[in-house]
Design a protein around this motif. Structure first.
Motif, PDB file in Angstrom:
ATOM      1  N   TRP A 112       0.829  -1.217   0.000  1.00 56.79           N
ATOM      2  CA  TRP A 112       0.000   0.000   0.000  1.00 56.79           C
ATOM      3  C   TRP A 112       0.855   1.255   0.000  1.00 56.79           C
ATOM      4  N   LEU A 113       0.383   2.263  -0.713  1.00 54.83           N
ATOM      5  CA  LEU A 113       0.882   3.635  -0.622  1.00 54.83           C
ATOM      6  C   LEU A 113      -0.354   4.527  -0.636  1.00 54.83           C
ATOM      7  N   THR A 114      -0.901   4.754   0.538  1.00 51.77           N
ATOM      8  CA  THR A 114      -2.213   5.378   0.667  1.00 51.77           C
ATOM      9  C   THR A 114      -2.214   6.444   1.753  1.00 51.77           C
ATOM     10  N   LYS A 115      -3.242   7.287   1.698  1.00 52.61           N
ATOM     11  CA  LYS A 115      -3.429   8.293   2.742  1.00 52.61           C
ATOM     12  C   LYS A 115      -3.855   7.647   4.051  1.00 52.61           C
ATOM     13  N   GLY A 132      -5.208   6.217  -2.906  1.00 54.92           N
ATOM     14  CA  GLY A 132      -3.798   5.969  -3.175  1.00 54.92           C
ATOM     15  C   GLY A 132      -3.623   4.720  -4.010  1.00 54.92           C
ATOM     16  N   LEU A 133      -2.469   4.071  -3.854  1.00 57.69           N
ATOM     17  CA  LEU A 133      -2.106   2.917  -4.673  1.00 57.69           C
ATOM     18  C   LEU A 133      -2.116   1.634  -3.858  1.00 57.69           C
ATOM     19  N   GLY A 134      -2.706   0.598  -4.446  1.00 48.91           N
ATOM     20  CA  GLY A 134      -2.647  -0.741  -3.880  1.00 48.91           C
ATOM     21  C   GLY A 134      -2.085  -1.707  -4.904  1.00 48.91           C
ATOM     22  N   ILE A 135      -1.117  -2.511  -4.502  1.00 51.11           N
ATOM     23  CA  ILE A 135      -0.573  -3.581  -5.340  1.00 51.11           C
ATOM     24  C   ILE A 135      -1.013  -4.894  -4.714  1.00 51.11           C
ATOM     25  N   PHE A 136      -1.817  -5.670  -5.430  1.00 49.65           N
ATOM     26  CA  PHE A 136      -2.425  -6.876  -4.871  1.00 49.65           C
ATOM     27  C   PHE A 136      -1.792  -8.134  -5.477  1.00 49.65           C
ATOM     28  N   ILE A 137      -1.366  -9.038  -4.605  1.00 47.17           N
ATOM     29  CA  ILE A 137      -0.858 -10.348  -5.020  1.00 47.17           C
ATOM     30  C   ILE A 137      -1.936 -11.356  -4.635  1.00 47.17           C
ATOM     31  N   SER A 228       1.732   9.803   1.413  1.00 53.04           N
ATOM     32  CA  SER A 228       1.210   8.435   1.449  1.00 53.04           C
ATOM     33  C   SER A 228       2.001   7.604   2.449  1.00 53.04           C
ATOM     34  N   TYR A 229       1.317   6.683   3.101  1.00 50.25           N
ATOM     35  CA  TYR A 229       1.960   5.770   4.042  1.00 50.25           C
ATOM     36  C   TYR A 229       2.229   4.441   3.349  1.00 50.25           C
ATOM     37  N   LEU A 230       3.408   3.894   3.601  1.00 46.49           N
ATOM     38  CA  LEU A 230       3.789   2.599   3.045  1.00 46.49           C
ATOM     39  C   LEU A 230       3.328   1.491   3.980  1.00 46.49           C
ATOM     40  N   GLY A 231       2.673   0.494   3.402  1.00 48.93           N
ATOM     41  CA  GLY A 231       2.208  -0.607   4.232  1.00 48.93           C
ATOM     42  C   GLY A 231       2.126  -1.916   3.473  1.00 48.93           C
ATOM     43  N   PHE A 232       2.015  -2.997   4.235  1.00 45.08           N
ATOM     44  CA  PHE A 232       1.816  -4.334   3.687  1.00 45.08           C
ATOM     45  C   PHE A 232       0.761  -5.028   4.538  1.00 45.08           C
ATOM     46  N   SER A 233      -0.070  -5.844   3.899  1.00 46.05           N
ATOM     47  CA  SER A 233      -1.109  -6.566   4.639  1.00 46.05           C
ATOM     48  C   SER A 233      -1.411  -7.873   3.932  1.00 46.05           C
TER      49      SER A 233
END
Length: 320
Positions: A112-115, A132-137, A228-233
């Protein structure tokens, strides 16, 4: 012994400069972003991370991984940066591992790179209707005929549009690719996301061979929120998997040429506080310029030596 004339050495200069230019691009530089990077042991002495928050079912094993979900049903885990990523251009390389038991597995993980930050939800463990941006696997196919899974895709959220979970994000897809063999790969699996503001967004994957990067997608004209905040989930449902995050390496990218162009355009407007008349000027310390000066110095010294030798020889001849 006949020494080479100075002029005969000049043809070597283009070869030297061309060689140096091929080895590196002096216009593109990078600065590590410690505040948005992760590596073992992940935690400080007080068992907390200075730069990241984590929650849900996330388990951190300091010597190995950050496990967002274990291979158990109905799990959800996340990790998000405490500070926003404010760099204009950046590159984020992350290593992850998806593995588990059995032939059926799911659901997937996201970058994630989102608000929004640290908000659990139904989209691979994080909130829906994000901005923002989501990259989904995505490792489990719900309803996308003709598409090979695992499937990796990008979605640019506007804060209002929900993720099309029933159709595996088909209605939201900005760009994507199939990545058969990504799950359970025998080599370290990695992703590398590169962004130049308002210009390009590129995702590369490593899962086939070591140090072999496969282009997943590259698209242009993309704007990610400047804060944007960087995250993983990750998330599991009835089916499950281990979703491990191994490391994250973030870099701020900048171009010397962009700095020069920017100073030319705005130089007349920036003579206020902090103005530096030399800001944005081409750097004389690049390797190509350094080697050019060395070669030029050698040519001059060689010419001087040849001239001195000829002069000494002529003096000796005049004695006889």
């Amino acid at each position: 012994m006949q020494l080479p004339k100075p002029a005969s050495l000049l043809w070597l200069l283009p070869a030297w400069i061309g060689l140096v230019g091929a080895q590196e691009d002096p216009n593109v530089k990078s600065i590590p972003l410690r505040t948005h990077s992760l590596s073992s042991p992940y935690l400080d002495s007080d068992m907390q991370s200075r730069w990241f928050d984590f929650g849900g079912d996330t388990i951190i094993r300091a010597d190995q991984y950050i496990r967002l979900t274990s291979d158990s049903p109905s799990q959800l885990g996340w990790i998000f940066s405490r500070l926003p990523l404010t760099a204009t251009n950046w590159e984020i390389e992350f290593e992850f591992k998806i593995h588990g038991k059995g032939n059926l597995h799911g659901d997937g993980m996201a970058m994630w790179l989102t608000k929004q930050r640290a908000t659990p939800g139904p989209v691979f463990g994080s909130t829906d209707r994000f901005e923002g941006l989501g990259i989904f696997i995505d490792t489990y196919k719900n309803n996308r005929p003709g598409v090979v899974f695992p499937y990796v895709m990008a979605m640019l959220g506007d804060g209002q549009t929900p993720y099309d979970k029933g159709n595996d994000g088909k209605a939201n897809e900005l760009a994507g690719c199939s990545a058969r063999g990504l799950r359970g790969a025998s080599i370290p699996t990695k992703g590398r996301l590169t962004y130049f503001q308002d210009q390009s967004l590129k995702l590369e994957l490593q899962y086939k061979s070591d140090d072999v990067w496969t282009l997943c997608f590259e698209t242009s004209g993309i704007t990610i929120p400047s804060v944007s905040y960087l995250g993983f989930s990750a998330e599991t449902g009835e089916l499950s998997d281990n979703f491990d995050l191994i490391s994250v390496e973030a870099k701020n990218l900048y171009s010397n040429q962009q700095s020069v162009d920017g100073s030319r355009k705005e130089g007349g407007k920036q003579k206020g506080k902090g103005y530096d008349p030399n800001r944005g000027q081409p750097s004389g310390g690049s390797w190509s310029w350094f080697l050019f000066k060395i070669v030029l110095f050698g040519v001059v010294c060689g010419g001087a030596y040849v001239g001195f030798t000829m002069y000494r020889s002529s003096k000796r001849s005049s004695r006889f």
